[in-house]
Enzyme design. Structure first.
Site, PDB file in Angstrom:
ATOM      1  N   TYR A   4      79.165  14.360  20.524  1.00  0.00           N
ATOM      2  CA  TYR A   4      78.502  13.085  20.818  1.00  0.00           C
ATOM      3  C   TYR A   4      78.641  12.729  22.302  1.00  0.00           C
ATOM      4  O   TYR A   4      77.642  12.506  22.975  1.00  0.00           O
ATOM      5  CB  TYR A   4      79.112  11.980  19.958  1.00  0.00           C
TER       6      TYR A   4
ATOM      7  N   GLU B 123      72.379  13.572  28.424  1.00  0.00           N
ATOM      8  CA  GLU B 123      71.182  12.724  28.458  1.00  0.00           C
ATOM      9  C   GLU B 123      71.197  11.788  29.653  1.00  0.00           C
ATOM     10  O   GLU B 123      70.210  11.660  30.380  1.00  0.00           O
ATOM     11  CB  GLU B 123      71.089  11.912  27.157  1.00  0.00           C
TER      12      GLU B 123
END
Lengths: 245, 322
Positions: free
Chosen positions: A167, A174
């Protein structure tokens, strides 16, 4: 927005829709979901293999995105169906959570990496691609085996432990990618509308990206801690005291 | 909010008039300070007594119920008439800090009124310095300001003099949510409508006239419905009746929908959107319509549940459709 309004009429808030009992999935729904999850597991496996092969043959990440982009776009876009699954109730997850999750992926794929070509060879792209690939293969195989009622413990273990690393790694990839894209967006003014125009509206994609990056700050911890709570419940059988809002 | 709140048990002797409060704790039941409670006491009176020993939980914050997962008891309920035996166990739940509906409405409506005017008068720092305190050369911009301001003045006056609220209060956090919504959208709309680069509607005066007609009709309609609903309920009461059309033609929409006030409200904003030809206004109308549809459907369902003879032709918010 006020949570309910009032006039001389009976109260609205009291009723709730009858809780949907979906413990028993119809055979059609089971068949479809099994097919869907098998297909997605296969798709992301193909992506993983393609990425490994590319790196082994070329020895660099440059051009990696270009070589796998069609497959990535196909399977990631197909995931929109998961929102429909929640809407029609064959999957017990909240529409909102799934919606946010899938939307953020669609956003990254179509509105960032696809549209802003100069950043396609950034290292951060590889970072989130790897994270997504491992996460999705684990997740979809978990669903597949669960549906078939033969869930090997190691898949359950993987699903509820890999995310701890993946995660944050994915989020980092990103964010770094969006950050790298900012100068190009500002320079080209892409996806933006300026005044004056017929509909009296304006939109600046550059500021939109900045706000999106900022929104990771409240959103990411919420999703992360949700997964941690699920992990404790599933792997350690702890009774979870849920806050009811 | 967790359900780990203490419960109270009170003993209701068959002939006597006194009751004793007990507090349930994890260690078992512990007697609290004994309080005298009449069997004919209402829940409201019990809540007041409860506040005396627990001043941080004023009555509006208290939810008392017979079952931890059940519905809240109403203030008017009488202890004796509840389905309890000689022993009554009441469960308490803290609803959190409360704020009055009137306060929330006044705050959430005063904001847009004021904020829009800031943009209309082009107060410094909203637009470029050369535009400070200038005035738009488009007549529709002035008309839009009048309409928007009228709308919110109307809402404020209705809050003060027309509406009769069932509940006194709502959770405090709602005021932040609601004000963000109303004030945020008001600023967003006002920014574009009063912008020096504003483009007036494509079809000119014709479009504005049509839009104004829609807006005025819907404002009158909305007000008529609010008055009709007020007249359904005498002052201070919480009775509920089916609303019916009156002599006022605007109320004839009750024949077709359960919540014509929402129908007219959406209509007003559609009118305003056509008048200003501003996309943010259209988006605001859409979001408002979505929320009002949810409320209308809920209200419609409540009506159907409560009244066996509810008119079958009526839809929640859009005649025949929704």
């Amino acid at each position: 927005m006020a949570s309910s309004e009032e006039d001389g009429a009976p109260e609205a808030g009291g009723d709730r829709e009858a809780p949907r009992r979906r413990r028993r999935l119809g055979s059609l729904a089971t068949a479809w979901l099994t097919f869907y999850n098998v297909a997605m597991t296969a798709g992301w496996l193909v992506l993983a293999i393609a990425m490994v092969r590319f790196y082994m043959e070329k020895g660099t990440h440059r051009g990696l995105y270009k070589s796998i982009q069609k497959t990535l776009k196909f399977f990631q876009t197909f995931a929109l169906l998961e929102i429909v699954h929640c809407l029609i109730g064959i999957v017990p997850t909240s529409v909102l959570v799934t919606g946010v999750q899938v939307s953020s992926r669609i956003f990254m794929v179509w509105l960032v990496t696809h549209s802003i070509k100069p950043i396609q060879n950034e290292e951060s792209v590889v970072l989130f691609l790897v994270s997504w690939t491992v996460t999705e293969i684990t997740r979809y195989s978990f669903y597949t085996f669960s549906l078939l009622n033969h869930l090997p413990y190691f898949i359950k273990w993987a699903r509820y432990n890999f995310f701890i690393i993946l995660y944050p790694v994915g989020v980092a990839g990103e964010l770094l990618t969006i950050y790298a894209a900012l100068p190009y967006v500002k320079k080209t003014g892409m996806f933006s509308i300026r005044l004056p125009n017929k509909y009296n509206v304006s939109f600046d994609y550059y500021y939109f990206l900045l706000i999106t990056m900022a929104s990771y700050i409240p959103l990411f911890p919420q999703l992360y801690f949700h997964m941690l709570r699920q992990r404790r419940k599933v792997l350690h059988g702890e009774a979870v005291v849920e806050k009811d809002e | 909010m967790t359900d780990l709140s203490p419960g109270w048990r009170f003993w209701m002797p068959r002939q006597g008039k006194s009751c004793v409060f007990w507090t349930r704790t994890p260690r078992g039941d512990v007697p609290a300070l004994p309080l005298q409670v009449e069997p004919q006491a209402t829940i409201a009176e019990i809540k007041n007594l409860f506040t005396k020993t627990h001043p941080q939980w004023y009555p509006a914050r208290q939810s008392l119920r017979l079952d931890p997962k059940g519905k809240s008891l109403k203030d008017e309920d009488i202890l004796q008439k509840l389905p309890v035996g000689t022993t009554a166990t009441l469960y308490f739940r803290d609803l959190g800090a409360q704020i009055s509906w009137v306060t929330v409405f006044l705050t959430e409506y005063a904001g847009p009124l004021f904020i829009y005017l800031l943009f209309y008068f082009r107060v410094p720092f909203l637009y470029g310095h050369k535009y400070d305190f200038t005035s738009s050369r488009h007549s529709v911009v002035h008309l839009a300001c009048i309409c928007h301001s009228f709308h919110y003045v109307k809402r404020l006056l209705e809050t003060l003099f027309v509406h009769r609220f069932s509940h006194g209060t709502m959770p405090l956090r709602n005021i932040f949510k609601n004000c963000t919504y109303y004030w945020g959208f008001a600023a967003w709309m006002a920014y574009y409508i009063n912008h020096p680069l504003y483009t007036p509607p494509t079809y000119g005066a014709q479009q504005v006239k049509l839009a104004l007609a829609i807006f005025v009709i819907c404002q009158l309609g909305n007000f008529s419905i609010h008055m009709a609903l007020r007249d359904l309920r005498p002052a201070g009461s919480k009775t509920r009746k089916i609303p019916y059309p009156t002599k006022n033609p605007f109320t004839w929409l009750f024949l077709l929908v359960s919540c014509p006030n929402y129908t007219y409200e959406v209509g007003s904003w559609i009118g305003f959107a056509i008048m200003t030809q501003c996309l943010p206004v259209a988006l605001f109308s859409l979001v408002g319509f979505t929320q009002m549809t949810i409320w209308a459907k809920g209200k419609h369902r409540s009506y159907l549940k409560e009244f066996r003879d509810y008119p079958p032709l009526r839809m929640p918010i859009v005649p025949f459709l929704l």
